[in-house]
Design an enzyme around this catalytic site. Sequence first.
Site, PDB file in Angstrom:
ATOM      1  N   GLU A  66       0.828  -1.214   0.000  1.00 58.45           N
ATOM      2  CA  GLU A  66       0.000   0.000   0.000  1.00 58.45           C
ATOM      3  C   GLU A  66       0.866   1.269   0.000  1.00 58.45           C
ATOM      4  OE1 GLU A  66      -4.009  -1.698   2.197  1.00 58.45           O
ATOM      5  OE2 GLU A  66      -2.627  -0.473   3.381  1.00 58.45           O
ATOM      6  N   GLU A 107      -5.879  -8.228   0.203  1.00 61.44           N
ATOM      7  CA  GLU A 107      -6.340  -8.315   1.596  1.00 61.44           C
ATOM      8  C   GLU A 107      -7.827  -8.037   1.641  1.00 61.44           C
ATOM      9  OE1 GLU A 107      -4.204  -5.771   4.315  1.00 61.44           O
ATOM     10  OE2 GLU A 107      -2.306  -6.052   3.255  1.00 61.44           O
TER      11      GLU A 107
END
Length: 480
Positions: free
Chosen positions: A123, A266
Amino acid sequence: MERLHFYSKILLLVLSLLAAAEVVESAIGVNWGTIALHRLSPENVVDLLKDNKIEKVKLFDADPDSLKALMGSGIQVMVGIPNEMLALLSSSAPACDLWVAQNVSKYVVKGGVDIKYVAVGNEPFLTSYAGQFQSYVVPTMVNLQQSLAKANLGGTVKLVVPCNADAYVSNLPSQGAFRAELTQIMTQIASFLNSNGSPFIVNIYPFLSMYGNSDFPQDYAFFEGTTHPVVDGPNTYYNAFDGNFDTLVSALSKLGYPQMPIVIGEVGWPTDGASGANLTAARVFNQGLVKSVLSNKGTPLRPGVPPMDVYLFSLLDEGAKSTLPGNFERHWGIFSFDGQAKYRLNLGNGYLKNAKAVKYLPSRWCVANPNRDLSTVASHFKLACNYADCTTLSYGGSCNDIGEKGNISYAFNSYYQMQKQNPRSCEFDGLGMITMLDPSIGDCRFLVGVTDEKSLGFRCDSGWSVFLLVACCAFHVIFM
């Protein structure tokens, strides 16, 4: 004419078989995080994966112990490069060569590890990073691709960039677009991924959407249907996951890649530490997700084409994670830290099976001494929670309503078990005492430690393996 008709049929049959052969069913994998001071040994974790027929795992680094345990397992692996390493790797080709040699080539051998992906950062475009890692990503990918090519792995090991869903914005899925400041770099990344046959990886968390917005319709976060569907032209969305997924599809389409494969890096639901984070909600969400993905129904913008793969977050609770986003951060596991299933969940291969051969300490606990004045307990409580985990005592947690003495006992016991039931660790200047009677109250389970050298952590004596290990205290615990 008949012969031509016959050959036409044969050709259509061959083409249909080829098309069918190209259809790859989605797989359910898991994220294996290790931010814990007490955890199962890597060998036990790999056994847990194999026993549950989980064939894909995503790591957040390239931990050598984990990779050694995965050798010969047949489990497909994604290794990760931490964001903090991107600056070095983006500016040094030799550093990339060394990283590939030590963390990829070393394991991709006969009988080794099936490393399919290397995640470049985690991220890295998160808004809270304020662009800190943004300029390093593409140069790192270029350097790493060259290093993989030198190692003769350029065609087999794929580079990917796991992105948070905040990389794109929109009020409706069809209007999805990457954030303005990311348009150029996302165009470069999408081109790179497309050229190398790599998927786009995104992390989607309906729980966080609900947690951060009191106006978010709760039923829209799940897969059971909603009274608040989102109508977007001819398409109607009945859950947040599909809406978020199609927002990314639209964003990629605007860059010229409408068919780019998408992997969910995720996705999950926590079981404690916040309002709405509980066992029931986690089971309903994760089971609904698995059912939706394995049905291959896809989404309105990609009917019949579900995500390429989905990695649940996460395999195990991680008791040393930062609680800055919320106390729930330590409770995402579908298994407790010691590999015991928290709830009934079928990943497509039967219900979850517990880890085996976990050895526990005797059934005894440390609690507040009912015969002592507890007016001076605050410093002891703070000390215990500074070392052991107290997040279940926070608002919305499973131990939130057990009262002042219950809070003290929970903190004392967590510290006592962390110290392997050393009698001195239950003294607290005479305010603690050891008991053989399980002090668990309702859904609040008091932990019992483990002795197995390969599995350091806690368990619930009554059969719920819950919660966690070492980290900061939840300072906003209210004594009742």
